[in-house]
Design a protein around this motif. Structure first.
Motif, PDB file in Angstrom:
ATOM      1  N   THR A 142       0.830  -1.219   0.000  1.00 48.31           N
ATOM      2  CA  THR A 142       0.000   0.000   0.000  1.00 48.31           C
ATOM      3  C   THR A 142       0.859   1.263   0.000  1.00 48.31           C
ATOM      4  O   THR A 142       0.330   2.370  -0.007  1.00 48.31           O
ATOM      5  N   GLY A 143       2.184   1.083   0.023  1.00 48.65           N
ATOM      6  CA  GLY A 143       3.074   2.232   0.165  1.00 48.65           C
ATOM      7  C   GLY A 143       3.523   2.853  -1.142  1.00 48.65           C
ATOM      8  O   GLY A 143       3.043   2.488  -2.228  1.00 48.65           O
ATOM      9  N   HIS A 144       4.477   3.778  -1.027  1.00 54.34           N
ATOM     10  CA  HIS A 144       4.953   4.545  -2.186  1.00 54.34           C
ATOM     11  C   HIS A 144       5.426   3.652  -3.325  1.00 54.34           C
ATOM     12  O   HIS A 144       4.988   3.797  -4.465  1.00 54.34           O
TER      13      HIS A 144
ATOM     14  N   GLY B 282       0.241  -6.563   3.705  1.00 52.57           N
ATOM     15  CA  GLY B 282       0.069  -5.332   4.487  1.00 52.57           C
ATOM     16  C   GLY B 282      -0.551  -5.693   5.819  1.00 52.57           C
ATOM     17  O   GLY B 282      -0.860  -6.865   6.077  1.00 52.57           O
TER      18      GLY B 282
ATOM     19  N   ALA C 295      -0.212  -9.380   7.282  1.00 50.36           N
ATOM     20  CA  ALA C 295       0.917  -9.791   8.124  1.00 50.36           C
ATOM     21  C   ALA C 295       1.660  -8.565   8.599  1.00 50.36           C
ATOM     22  O   ALA C 295       1.785  -7.582   7.874  1.00 50.36           O
ATOM     23  N   ASP C 296       2.155  -8.655   9.830  1.00 48.71           N
ATOM     24  CA  ASP C 296       3.065  -7.625  10.304  1.00 48.71           C
ATOM     25  C   ASP C 296       4.468  -8.096   9.953  1.00 48.71           C
ATOM     26  O   ASP C 296       4.834  -9.238  10.227  1.00 48.71           O
ATOM     27  N   ALA C 297       5.230  -7.219   9.356  1.00 47.07           N
ATOM     28  CA  ALA C 297       6.556  -7.614   8.863  1.00 47.07           C
ATOM     29  C   ALA C 297       7.540  -7.922   9.986  1.00 47.07           C
ATOM     30  O   ALA C 297       8.626  -8.428   9.733  1.00 47.07           O
TER      31      ALA C 297
ATOM     32  N   LEU D 145      11.096  -4.771   1.419  1.00 51.80           N
ATOM     33  CA  LEU D 145      11.568  -3.490   1.960  1.00 51.80           C
ATOM     34  C   LEU D 145      11.383  -3.483   3.465  1.00 51.80           C
ATOM     35  O   LEU D 145      10.693  -4.346   4.019  1.00 51.80           O
ATOM     36  N   LEU D 146      12.021  -2.541   4.119  1.00 49.97           N
ATOM     37  CA  LEU D 146      11.857  -2.368   5.564  1.00 49.97           C
ATOM     38  C   LEU D 146      10.890  -1.210   5.763  1.00 49.97           C
ATOM     39  O   LEU D 146      11.281  -0.040   5.647  1.00 49.97           O
TER      40      LEU D 146
ATOM     41  N   LEU E  82      14.515  -3.079  -1.624  1.00 47.85           N
ATOM     42  CA  LEU E  82      14.648  -1.616  -1.651  1.00 47.85           C
ATOM     43  C   LEU E  82      15.716  -1.195  -0.647  1.00 47.85           C
ATOM     44  O   LEU E  82      15.559  -1.367   0.561  1.00 47.85           O
TER      45      LEU E  82
ATOM     46  N   TYR F   5      17.663   9.951  -2.844  1.00 44.94           N
ATOM     47  CA  TYR F   5      16.918  10.666  -1.789  1.00 44.94           C
ATOM     48  C   TYR F   5      15.494  10.899  -2.289  1.00 44.94           C
ATOM     49  O   TYR F   5      15.292  11.539  -3.323  1.00 44.94           O
ATOM     50  N   PHE F   6      14.511  10.349  -1.567  1.00 45.22           N
ATOM     51  CA  PHE F   6      13.125  10.435  -2.041  1.00 45.22           C
ATOM     52  C   PHE F   6      12.682  11.906  -2.167  1.00 45.22           C
ATOM     53  O   PHE F   6      12.832  12.694  -1.218  1.00 45.22           O
TER      54      PHE F   6
ATOM     55  N   ASN G 257      10.591  13.105   0.600  1.00 43.76           N
ATOM     56  CA  ASN G 257      11.162  13.633   1.850  1.00 43.76           C
ATOM     57  C   ASN G 257      10.940  15.136   1.974  1.00 43.76           C
ATOM     58  O   ASN G 257      11.089  15.698   3.057  1.00 43.76           O
TER      59      ASN G 257
HETATM   60  N1  LIG Z   1      13.263   8.345   2.279  1.00 42.73           N
HETATM   61  C1  LIG Z   1      14.309   8.130   1.481  1.00 42.73           C
HETATM   62  O1  LIG Z   1      14.930   9.080   0.973  1.00 42.73           O
HETATM   63  C2  LIG Z   1      14.735   6.726   1.182  1.00 42.73           C
HETATM   64  C3  LIG Z   1      15.766   6.506   0.273  1.00 42.73           C
HETATM   65  C4  LIG Z   1      16.150   5.194  -0.032  1.00 42.73           C
HETATM   66  C5  LIG Z   1      15.510   4.137   0.603  1.00 42.73           C
HETATM   67  N2  LIG Z   1      14.523   4.388   1.503  1.00 42.73           N
HETATM   68  C6  LIG Z   1      13.861   3.238   2.146  1.00 42.73           C
HETATM   69  O2  LIG Z   1      12.605   3.068   1.544  1.00 42.73           O
HETATM   70  C7  LIG Z   1      11.797   2.277   2.432  1.00 42.73           C
HETATM   71  C8  LIG Z   1      10.367   2.793   2.429  1.00 42.73           C
HETATM   72  O3  LIG Z   1       9.774   2.529   1.182  1.00 42.73           O
HETATM   73  P1  LIG Z   1       8.318   3.082   0.816  1.00 42.73           P
HETATM   74  O4  LIG Z   1       8.366   4.580   0.904  1.00 42.73           O
HETATM   75  O5  LIG Z   1       7.887   2.436  -0.429  1.00 42.73           O
HETATM   76  O6  LIG Z   1       7.477   2.537   2.044  1.00 42.73           O
HETATM   77  P2  LIG Z   1       6.204   3.245   2.745  1.00 42.73           P
HETATM   78  O7  LIG Z   1       5.331   3.803   1.698  1.00 42.73           O
HETATM   79  O8  LIG Z   1       6.683   4.156   3.831  1.00 42.73           O
HETATM   80  O9  LIG Z   1       5.539   2.034   3.506  1.00 42.73           O
HETATM   81  C9  LIG Z   1       5.165   0.861   2.849  1.00 42.73           C
HETATM   82  C10 LIG Z   1       4.015   0.191   3.544  1.00 42.73           C
HETATM   83  O10 LIG Z   1       4.498  -0.670   4.559  1.00 42.73           O
HETATM   84  C11 LIG Z   1       3.386  -1.033   5.353  1.00 42.73           C
HETATM   85  N3  LIG Z   1       3.874  -1.277   6.711  1.00 42.73           N
HETATM   86  C12 LIG Z   1       4.264  -0.385   7.633  1.00 42.73           C
HETATM   87  N4  LIG Z   1       4.669  -1.014   8.739  1.00 42.73           N
HETATM   88  C13 LIG Z   1       4.491  -2.341   8.508  1.00 42.73           C
HETATM   89  C14 LIG Z   1       4.711  -3.495   9.283  1.00 42.73           C
HETATM   90  N5  LIG Z   1       5.190  -3.456  10.528  1.00 42.73           N
HETATM   91  N6  LIG Z   1       4.429  -4.697   8.715  1.00 42.73           N
HETATM   92  C15 LIG Z   1       3.922  -4.785   7.470  1.00 42.73           C
HETATM   93  N7  LIG Z   1       3.715  -3.711   6.691  1.00 42.73           N
HETATM   94  C16 LIG Z   1       3.984  -2.509   7.216  1.00 42.73           C
HETATM   95  C17 LIG Z   1       2.393   0.119   5.280  1.00 42.73           C
HETATM   96  O11 LIG Z   1       1.171  -0.390   4.779  1.00 42.73           O
HETATM   97  P3  LIG Z   1      -0.043  -0.838   5.729  1.00 42.73           P
HETATM   98  O12 LIG Z   1      -0.270   0.320   6.655  1.00 42.73           O
HETATM   99  O13 LIG Z   1      -1.139  -1.052   4.737  1.00 42.73           O
HETATM  100  O14 LIG Z   1       0.414  -2.078   6.445  1.00 42.73           O
HETATM  101  C18 LIG Z   1       3.003   1.051   4.230  1.00 42.73           C
HETATM  102  O15 LIG Z   1       2.073   1.519   3.292  1.00 42.73           O
HETATM  103  C19 LIG Z   1      12.469   2.334   3.798  1.00 42.73           C
HETATM  104  O16 LIG Z   1      13.076   1.104   4.088  1.00 42.73           O
HETATM  105  C20 LIG Z   1      13.529   3.415   3.615  1.00 42.73           C
HETATM  106  O17 LIG Z   1      14.650   3.210   4.431  1.00 42.73           O
HETATM  107  C21 LIG Z   1      14.111   5.644   1.793  1.00 42.73           C
END
Ligand SMILES: NC(=O)c1ccc[n+]([C@@H]2O[C@H](COP(=O)([O-])OP(=O)(O)OC[C@H]3O[C@@H](n4cnc5c(N)ncnc54)[C@H](OP(=O)(O)O)[C@@H]3O)[C@@H](O)[C@H]2O)c1
Length: 300
Positions: free
Chosen positions: A8-10, A30, A49-51, A70-71, A106, A145-146, A149
């Motif tokens: 459901t994420g980005h 999710g 599932a919770d990751a 991804l984390l 990721l 860098y996203f 951000n």
């Molecule tokens: N910000 C940056 O500049 C940058 C750069 C490079 C890499 N990154 C990495 O990119 C990653 C984030 O990627 P993204 O932006 O695609 O993710 P995101 O949109 O922040 O989150 C993805 C989804 O993960 C689910 N989620 C949250 N906690 C969870 C849990 N405990 N168990 C299962 N699902 C869970 C949520 O969905 P539900 O609520 O539906 O469960 C959420 O929609 C991070 O690891 C970050 O370190 C970030």
């Protein structure tokens, strides 16, 4: 069958949408089935599932050939690095107990460094742990860098009439739109043409500074002289914790900003057509930032 974490994420939502558009079998993961329902309507299987739960994640990965891993961030976690490692453990166990042969993970630029990179150090650990799984083929997508951000700047502009943060105003950052990361990850999952341990940096459309970002945002929202100011760490931490971020995460963000500012964390690959992605910051501002700006009222 493909299994997609963070669906459901980005980035995960783009991966899921792209694979479904190509008529692939997809299992979206999710924490809430309702939020996954839009993919189910298009033929996906939903798995709640919770990751952090290795048993649930192992079931989620069952009978899949490939995964997008991804984390997922938890900005409120009181020990963010421990939270990341907990999810890494669960992902590793899920891969080991399932038939998954290919993983697109990721990661981030800077994940080559084991420390002093804030949250990116957790992605280094993820890469290292995946590398140790026998016979697994992994593509670590080291994203820039996203652009997302910069979205918290909406509130800062509304309240203070400027953009501000811990990163140097004139530091050139490989800013990337998350939809471009999702598209690249989906392409790799469709092709499955990687083997062993591979890394691929994705550096966005061009490097861009926060000062330039402020000029682009300012033009788009009708504040032509909008500027960006680098703030001292204590003030940034105070602001971020007031917005609900844990002290642990805020400290990591400062560590990452220092690492960016002093060049410890930087892209390793020269910019090429292969690591350059289409979405410009101008397009991101028009399609994502401006709607967020228009939708958000000034806080009290
Ligand atoms: N910000 C940056 O500049 C940058 C750069 C490079 C890499 N990154 C990495 O990119 C990653 C984030 O990627 P993204 O932006 O695609 O993710 P995101 O949109 O922040 O989150 C993805 C989804 O993960 C689910 N989620 C949250 N906690 C969870 C849990 N405990 N168990 C299962 N699902 C869970 C949520 O969905 P539900 O609520 O539906 O469960 C959420 O929609 C991070 O690891 C970050 O370190 C970030």
């Amino acid at each position: 069958m493909y299994v997609i974490l963070g669906a459901t994420g980005h980035t995960g939502s783009i991966v899921a949408d792209t694979l479904l558009a190509k008529n692939q079998k997809v299992r979206v993961v999710g924490r809430n089935k309702e939020r996954l329902s839009r993919f189910v309507a298009r033929g996906a299987e939903a798995f709640e599932a919770d990751a952090t739960d290795p048993n649930a994640l192992s079931r989620a990965f069952g009978r899949a050939k490939a995964a997008y891993a991804l984390l997922p961030p938890d900005m409120g976690s009181t020990d963010y690095r421990a939270h990341q490692d907990e999810i890494t453990n669960a992902i590793v166990r899920a891969i080991e107990t399932s038939g998954v042969t290919h993983v697109v993970a990721l990661s981030s630029f800077g994940a080559d460094k084991p420390e002093k990179t804030g949250p990116v150090a957790g992605l280094h650990v993820l890469e290292q742990r995946l590398a140790k799984i026998p016979k697994l083929n992994v593509l670590n997508v080291r994203a820039g860098y996203f652009m997302e951000n910069t979205l918290p700047q909406v509130g800062i502009i509304k309240n203070f009439g400027m953009m501000a943060g811990p990163v140097s105003a004139d530091l050139r950052l490989p800013m990337i739109a998350t939809r471009d990361i999702g598209a690249a990850a989906a392409e790799a999952l469709l092709k499955l043409d990687f083997s062993g341990q591979q890394t691929k940096e994705l550096l966005g459309q061009r490097d861009i500074t926060y000062l330039e970002a402020a000029r682009i945002v300012g033009t788009a929202i009708g504040i032509p002289n909008l500027t960006y100011i680098q703030m001292p760490p204590e003030q940034v931490i105070q602001g971020m914790t007031q917005m609900g971020m844990s002290k642990s995460m805020a400290a990591l963000i400062i560590e990452m900003a220092d690492s960016l500012n002093n060049g410890h964390m930087r892209a390793l690959e020269p910019r090429t057509a292969a690591n350059t992605t289409p979405t410009s910051y101008e397009e991101f501002v028009k399609e994502v930032f401006v709607p967020a700006y228009k939708g958000q009222a000034r806080s009290a």
